[in-house]
Design an enzyme around this catalytic site. Structure first.
Site, PDB file in Angstrom:
ATOM      1  N   GLY A 165       0.819  -1.205   0.000  1.00  0.00           N
ATOM      2  CA  GLY A 165       0.000   0.000   0.000  1.00  0.00           C
ATOM      3  C   GLY A 165       0.855   1.258   0.000  1.00  0.00           C
ATOM      4  N   SER A 166       0.396   2.277   0.695  1.00  0.00           N
ATOM      5  CA  SER A 166       1.001   3.605   0.585  1.00  0.00           C
ATOM      6  C   SER A 166       2.366   3.758   1.246  1.00  0.00           C
ATOM      7  CB  SER A 166       0.041   4.658   1.135  1.00  0.00           C
ATOM      8  OG  SER A 166      -1.099   4.759   0.304  1.00  0.00           O
ATOM      9  N   VAL A 167       2.803   2.805   2.077  1.00  0.00           N
ATOM     10  CA  VAL A 167       4.172   2.923   2.604  1.00  0.00           C
ATOM     11  C   VAL A 167       5.192   2.781   1.477  1.00  0.00           C
ATOM     12  CG1 VAL A 167       3.629   2.188   4.962  1.00  0.00           C
ATOM     13  CG2 VAL A 167       4.261   0.465   3.252  1.00  0.00           C
ATOM     14  N   PHE A 168       4.743   2.263   0.320  1.00  0.00           N
ATOM     15  CA  PHE A 168       5.616   2.118  -0.849  1.00  0.00           C
ATOM     16  C   PHE A 168       5.753   3.423  -1.631  1.00  0.00           C
ATOM     17  CE2 PHE A 168       6.306   0.844  -5.344  1.00  0.00           C
ATOM     18  CZ  PHE A 168       7.423   0.023  -5.198  1.00  0.00           C
TER      19      PHE A 168
END
Length: 454
Positions: A165-168
């Site tokens: 998800g958005s941690v990437f």
């Protein structure tokens, strides 16, 4: 062996048991016997030879009544195994496992020293009893373990493969910077979606995020910013940047069972799925979705590289080995890996945005605000095929201006990353600072039997 902490850090420590026939055939040339007790998992397995030591022997001559007649000259003294010291802080380890238990969470938590690669805390939950596994397991206990939906035997920190998800998004942001995108340039997200033909990819925020630059895209986790720019530069720069940060490869941690995750690209899709790569694949990759999977440890290594602004040490659970005399000490150190392609100013851009994600009221990780200390972090809510609710991610480091801890947390099917994952990280930060302040106070005011030493 008797494990004093039983289930605490079970995935990291591992357990011992009698060598199997298959293991003996593989290891007999290394000096193992069919009677040996050997490490089966964790550091017990990885460092088994160091912990075993070496057998001694003495040749004797006996008569028909098994009475010793004489000793043959050839003999060898046994060499005791080495003592092993782990990097884990057991107070923090116990505390964080208790938090997972109290909240009935399934997932993983990692805290690591970014300057050395030493693992401070490594939780995979649920855990299992080391004392049970090192002895005879009852069938009813075994059935309970293998049917547990929480998969207690899987070390989720290194073998749990999840969409990030958005941690990437920090990877995609770095790829944008490397491909000439001005981080100050603003794009208008007026509708809350990005459109190509009849296809629309939506923002989480109804009505859109308004004018968005790179910093705001990270602070608010504004998906349309990534949709637009990934469509502009294509998937290859993002995939190449991810490889530089270690994705699709093992981190090299010193316990067995680590998985690589999956970094999809056009070549992989053609080979495995027999189809071409579409714009939609690029868009999903840019926000950490689609076929992309990572381990929580890979995410910790990514954020350690950002915290250090271009380098990272391989993570490890063993601090040192000491021989039986106590005089010969073998320190265990991580291997330094540098990501030299990107200039410091790119890391500064990401660092500033991650700090703002905690510090600003519109930040998705504002739950991590800590008086007197800057925390840098990013949340993620990853859609997955295993639960209706998203996996909750948070990753970051502190203090942001001189990082001493990098952390990564995933809670399976827990919902919003900022609230749920951030809440778990919040508990770690508070406990870590409590212990640190207590130790600092003790060092400033040393005592002997409760009396101050002058």
């Amino acid at each position: 062996r008797r494990y004093l902490y039983d289930s605490v850090a079970s995935h990291s420590i591992g357990y011992v048991k009698k060598i199997s026939e298959k293991e003996y055939e593989k290891l007999k040339d290394e000096g193992y016997s069919p009677r040996d007790i050997i490490g089966k998992d964790g550091i017990e397995r990885a460092y088994d030879k160091k912990l075993q030591g070496e057998d001694g022997y003495e040749y004797i001559e006996v008569n028909a009544f098994n009475k010793v007649q004489r000793r043959v000259a050839e003999e060898k003294d046994p060499i005791p195994g080495k003592d092993l010291y782990m990097t884990l802080n057991m107070e923090l380890q116990e505390y964080m496992e208790e938090q997972f238990k109290e909240e009935e969470r399934v997932g993983a938590f990692i805290a690591m020293d970014p300057k050395t690669g030493e693992i401070i805390t490594m939780v995979s939950y649920p855990t299992y009893s080391l004392n049970m596994f090192s002895s005879q397991i009852l069938n009813e206990d075994w059935q309970k373990i293998i049917t547990d939906p929480g998969r207690p035997l899987t070390n989720k920190t290194i073998a749990g493969e999840y969409p990030p998800g958005s941690v990437f998004k920090v990877v995609s942001a770095m790829a944008f910077l490397d491909n000439g995108i001005d981080p100050k340039e603003k794009y208008l997200d007026k509708n809350g979606y990005y459109e190509i033909g009849k296809w629309r990819w939506r923002a989480w925020k109804v009505g859109g995020h308004g004018y968005v630059d790179m910093k705001k895209s990270i602070v608010e986790s504004a998906n349309p910013y990534y949709y637009r720019l990934s469509d502009q530069i294509g998937h290859k720069p993002i995939a190449d940047t991810a490889r530089l940060f270690g994705f699709n490869e093992r981190t090299g941690i010193d316990i067995p069972g680590e998985k690589r995750g999956l970094l999809p690209d056009a070549e992989w899709k053609k080979k495995v799925m027999g189809s071409g790569w579409y714009k939609g694949d690029t868009i999903l990759l840019s926000i950490g979705q689609g076929d992309l999977t990572v381990t929580p440890l890979q995410i910790a290594v990514l954020y350690a590289t950002i915290a250090n602004k271009g380098y990272v040490y391989s993570p490890h659970l063993v601090k040192k080995l000491v021989d039986f005399s106590g005089k010969n000490v073998t320190p265990i150190t991580g291997e330094k890996r540098q990501v030299t392609k990107f200039p410091k100013k790119y890391y500064d851009e990401l660092n500033e945005a991650l700090i703002a994600t905690v510090a600003q009221d519109n930040g998705t990780t504002k739950v991590l605000r800590t008086p007197g200390m800057k925390v840098a972090a990013k949340s993620g809510s990853a859609q997955n095929p295993h639960s209706k609710t998203t996996h909750a991610w948070v990753a970051g480091y502190f203090p942001a201006d001189n990082p001493e801890i990098v952390f990564s947390v995933i809670l399976e099917g827990a919902g919003g990353g900022g609230a749920m994952g951030g809440g778990m990280a919040r508990k770690f930060i508070d406990k870590y600072l409590e212990i640190k302040n207590r130790e600092n106070a003790a060092n400033e005011n040393p005592t002997n039997n409760g009396e101050k030493v002058n």
